[in-house]
Design an enzyme around this catalytic site. Structure first.
Site, PDB file in Angstrom:
ATOM      1  N   ILE A  90       0.860  -1.186   0.000  1.00 28.55           N
ATOM      2  CA  ILE A  90       0.000   0.000   0.000  1.00 28.55           C
ATOM      3  C   ILE A  90       0.892   1.231   0.000  1.00 28.55           C
ATOM      4  O   ILE A  90       1.800   1.352   0.840  1.00 28.55           O
ATOM      5  CB  ILE A  90      -0.965  -0.004   1.206  1.00 28.55           C
ATOM      6  CG1 ILE A  90      -1.851  -1.262   1.143  1.00 28.55           C
ATOM      7  CG2 ILE A  90      -1.832   1.261   1.209  1.00 28.55           C
ATOM      8  CD1 ILE A  90      -2.762  -1.480   2.319  1.00 28.55           C
ATOM      9  N   HIS A  96       9.208   4.077  -0.994  1.00 31.27           N
ATOM     10  CA  HIS A  96       9.336   2.650  -0.703  1.00 31.27           C
ATOM     11  C   HIS A  96       8.460   1.776  -1.589  1.00 31.27           C
ATOM     12  O   HIS A  96       8.878   0.737  -2.076  1.00 31.27           O
ATOM     13  CB  HIS A  96       8.982   2.384   0.764  1.00 31.27           C
ATOM     14  CG  HIS A  96      10.172   2.015   1.565  1.00 31.27           C
ATOM     15  ND1 HIS A  96      11.026   2.952   2.077  1.00 31.27           N
ATOM     16  CD2 HIS A  96      10.652   0.811   1.928  1.00 31.27           C
ATOM     17  CE1 HIS A  96      11.999   2.343   2.719  1.00 31.27           C
ATOM     18  NE2 HIS A  96      11.800   1.051   2.654  1.00 31.27           N
TER      19      HIS A  96
HETATM   20  N1  RBF Z   1       5.904  -4.841   2.757  1.00 32.46           N
HETATM   21  C1  RBF Z   1       4.717  -5.179   2.230  1.00 32.46           C
HETATM   22  O1  RBF Z   1       4.484  -6.342   1.935  1.00 32.46           O
HETATM   23  N2  RBF Z   1       3.732  -4.223   2.044  1.00 32.46           N
HETATM   24  C2  RBF Z   1       3.943  -2.914   2.326  1.00 32.46           C
HETATM   25  O2  RBF Z   1       3.004  -2.100   2.132  1.00 32.46           O
HETATM   26  C3  RBF Z   1       5.202  -2.529   2.848  1.00 32.46           C
HETATM   27  N3  RBF Z   1       5.455  -1.227   3.116  1.00 32.46           N
HETATM   28  C4  RBF Z   1       6.674  -0.880   3.609  1.00 32.46           C
HETATM   29  C5  RBF Z   1       6.940   0.461   3.880  1.00 32.46           C
HETATM   30  C6  RBF Z   1       8.168   0.826   4.418  1.00 32.46           C
HETATM   31  C7  RBF Z   1       8.432   2.273   4.701  1.00 32.46           C
HETATM   32  C8  RBF Z   1       9.136  -0.161   4.695  1.00 32.46           C
HETATM   33  C9  RBF Z   1      10.471   0.211   5.298  1.00 32.46           C
HETATM   34  C10 RBF Z   1       8.883  -1.484   4.402  1.00 32.46           C
HETATM   35  C11 RBF Z   1       7.655  -1.864   3.872  1.00 32.46           C
HETATM   36  N4  RBF Z   1       7.378  -3.209   3.588  1.00 32.46           N
HETATM   37  C12 RBF Z   1       6.170  -3.554   3.064  1.00 32.46           C
HETATM   38  C13 RBF Z   1       8.333  -4.276   3.979  1.00 32.46           C
HETATM   39  C14 RBF Z   1       9.254  -4.735   2.875  1.00 32.46           C
HETATM   40  O3  RBF Z   1       8.560  -5.544   1.937  1.00 32.46           O
HETATM   41  C15 RBF Z   1      10.399  -5.599   3.498  1.00 32.46           C
HETATM   42  O4  RBF Z   1       9.844  -6.565   4.351  1.00 32.46           O
HETATM   43  C16 RBF Z   1      11.393  -4.756   4.286  1.00 32.46           C
HETATM   44  O5  RBF Z   1      11.834  -3.657   3.526  1.00 32.46           O
HETATM   45  C17 RBF Z   1      12.617  -5.610   4.703  1.00 32.46           C
HETATM   46  O6  RBF Z   1      13.285  -6.135   3.572  1.00 32.46           O
END
Ligand code: RBF
Length: 168
Positions: A90, A96
């Site tokens: 989202i 990101h």
């Molecule tokens: N992972 C998701 O599956 N959905 C998200 O909406 C999502 N938003 C994120 C927003 C931020 C600011 C960060 C730092 C990470 C987010 N992640 C999200 C996690 C990402 O997929 C992953 O697990 C981390 O970055 C660690 O590698």
């Protein structure tokens, strides 16, 4: 208005001998859980995949999906006929979303091509919470639709093709 998602194939596919991995994130879990349920129930009810042949594993976020899928495929014995990678991204106020969405999409595609195991891209990339809820069948509108159903259909169809041999 039209029916959203994949129309079931005219050929009724038999998934009773398939092993399918559903790999999902714990990020945005309430929405992800609905998608996992949609995929799982479709595998069971529409394709007769056996309960014991559906593995469900989780990772923290979508970015982890490609690596984990690759490792599960590598070490699975007997091998999976298909993997359904499920996550919900989202958009927030930073970049990101764009980086994770692109890396995840390319990563999942690459794992499928490199391992020659069909990897379904079951990742929603939504601009709002409402969009995510609608696409997991949890929204308010009459056109809400659970895309987990479509991802199960994709997985079985690709698994059948793999079993039959693509040229046929
Ligand atoms: N992972 C998701 O599956 N959905 C998200 O909406 C999502 N938003 C994120 C927003 C931020 C600011 C960060 C730092 C990470 C987010 N992640 C999200 C996690 C990402 O997929 C992953 O697990 C981390 O970055 C660690 O590698």
């Amino acid at each position: 208005m039209f029916t959203k998602g994949v129309t079931p194939s005219e050929t009724p596919y038999d998934g009773s001998e398939f092993r399918i991995l559903i790999l999902h994130t714990r990020w945005n879990l309430p929405v992800v859980e609905a998608l996992v349920t949609g995929a799982r129930e479709t595998l069971l009810s529409e394709f007769n995949v056996k309960m014991e042949n559906i593995s469900i594993k989780d990772v923290p976020g979508s970015y982890e999906l490609p690596f984990a899928a690759q490792e599960f495929i590598k070490y699975s014995d007997p091998k999976f006929n298909a993997v359904i990678c499920i996550g919900v991204l989202i958009k927030g106020s930073t970049m990101h979303f764009e980086y994770i969405a692109e890396a995840t999409a390319h990563g999942i595609m690459r794992v499928g091509l490199d391992t020659r195991t069909p990897c379904v891209f079951g990742v929603l990339t939504c601009l709002t919470d409402e969009q995510a809820l609608e696409r997991a069948g949890l929204g308010e509108s009459p056109s809400k639709h659970n895309h987990g159903i479509d991802w199960a259909r994709c997985a079985v169809e690709l698994a059948v093709r793999g079993q039959q041999g693509w040229p046929s």
